[in-house]
Design an enzyme around this catalytic site. Structure first.
Site, short mmCIF file in Angstrom:
data_model
loop_
_atom_site.label_atom_id
_atom_site.label_comp_id
_atom_site.label_asym_id
_atom_site.label_seq_id
_atom_site.Cartn_x
_atom_site.Cartn_y
_atom_site.Cartn_z
N GLU A 44 0.83 -1.10 0.11
CA GLU A 44 0.00 0.00 0.21
C GLU A 44 0.97 1.26 0.08
OE1 GLU A 44 -2.60 0.21 3.30
OE2 GLU A 44 -4.05 1.31 2.40
N LYS A 81 -10.19 0.68 -2.41
CA LYS A 81 -10.10 0.27 -1.06
C LYS A 81 -11.45 0.43 -0.47
CE LYS A 81 -7.43 0.46 3.38
NZ LYS A 81 -6.20 1.31 4.03
N CYS A 104 -4.95 -3.86 2.99
CA CYS A 104 -4.69 -3.52 4.24
C CYS A 104 -5.86 -3.76 5.10
CB CYS A 104 -3.97 -2.00 4.34
SG CYS A 104 -3.13 -1.75 5.86
O1 LIG Z 1 -5.87 -3.12 10.12
C1 LIG Z 1 -5.04 -2.80 10.64
O2 LIG Z 1 -4.67 -2.85 11.96
C2 LIG Z 1 -4.25 -1.79 9.84
C3 LIG Z 1 -4.78 -1.18 8.81
C4 LIG Z 1 -4.06 -0.21 8.17
O3 LIG Z 1 -2.91 0.60 8.54
C5 LIG Z 1 -4.63 0.58 6.90
O4 LIG Z 1 -5.46 0.20 6.48
O5 LIG Z 1 -4.06 1.72 6.31
#
Ligand SMILES: O=C(O)CCC(=O)C(=O)O
Length: 275
Positions: free
Chosen positions: A41, A114, A156
């Site tokens: 990401e 996303k 993510c």
């Molecule tokens: O779910 C998480 O603990 C991290 C998610 C995250 O850092 C994001 O989506 O940018």
């Protein structure tokens, strides 16, 4: 045979140096069979704040970073799952966090926005994340067919929402670019990746950011490829670089035949939004 690779990065705000790192890593590969490389990401720009992201946002299918990625995919003969990259849309002032998929001819064959945005207070001492302030959430599930099999895309924080993956139907590979925080990664990264691989009986290729970034935030690393039996096949703890493994299609078929959870599942949807 086919290879699944994940690239772990400590991306900085400077786009050119991040792209140069991607290029140097791809240049080190010897490609003799279909190879997919998943970037993390925010691979192109991380730690420079929302404005830095907004400033490099491109329209899907058009822009210098996408041209560069297409050229890298073609030059090195690999599929590139390009992390999340900010893209503009016509309906909101915020950008979308898009995952852009290029085939080995350099053609853009899928894009995913996303869906679940990270609006979370991670811990008292690590600040508040408010991703939705700058990012428009996506609303489409994205899967695509490829030489690697059927591939589902998520980014993510999406990893935490099992319903998204159940709605994908049967997939062979899940690609997950991430910038998982050090705190939440320590607690949840590998258990969640392994759970998704076991539930879906698919490979999971998860590319994460690692280390301390320009804004002081720390990411967890541990980019991994997980087998459809839930084993961590390769894992890169803290360093930057590429790791990967081959896809064993006989193993995929064997696990699904012995334990046909896809057929037994009363809740899994067969609906997938076509591109
Ligand atoms: O779910 C998480 O603990 C991290 C998610 C995250 O850092 C994001 O989506 O940018």
């Amino acid at each position: 045979m086919a290879n699944l690779m994940v690239l772990q990065m400590t991306s900085c705000p400077d786009v050119e140096s991040n792209l140069a790192f991607v290029e140097s890593q791809l240049a080190g590969l010897t490609v003799t069979e279909p190879t997919m490389v998943v970037l993390p990401e925010c691979f192109a720009c991380f730690g420079g704040g929302d404005n830095a992201q907004a400033n490099i946002a491109e329209t899907i299918g058009n822009g210098p970073v996408q041209q560069r990625l297409a050229q890298l995919a073609k030059t090195f003969g690999v599929w590139i799952v390009a992390g999340s990259f900010p893209t503009r849309n016509s309906f909101d002032h915020r950008f979308s966090a898009s995952c852009l998929v290029f085939n080995d001819q350099g053609e853009l064959i899928a894009d995913y926005q996303k869906i679940h945005l990270f609006d979370v207070q991670v811990a008292d001492n690590t600040g508040r994340y408010a991703e939705s302030a700058s990012t428009q959430p996506g609303n489409k599930i994205v899967c695509f067919d490829s030489p690697f099999g059927r591939v589902g895309v998520a980014i993510c924080y999406d990893l935490r929402f099992a319903g998204l993956f159940q709605a994908m139907g049967e997939i062979d590979v899940l690609v997950l670019p991430a910038a998982f925080t050090a705190v939440t990664g320590q607690a949840h990264w590998l258990p969640l990746l392994r759970a998704r691989a076991i539930e879906l009986q698919c490979y999971v290729a998860a590319a994460n950011q690692t280390g301390i970034h320009a804004n002081g935030r720390q990411t967890y690393g541990h980019s991994s490829v997980i087998s459809p039996w839930g084993e961590v096949l390769v894992e890169l703890p803290a360093a930057t670089g590429l790791v990967g493994t081959k896809i064993d299609y006989a193993l995929l078929a064997d696990i699904r035949q012995r334990m046909p959870v896809g057929q037994h599942n009363c809740f899994r949807s067969t609906f997938v939004e076509p591109r």
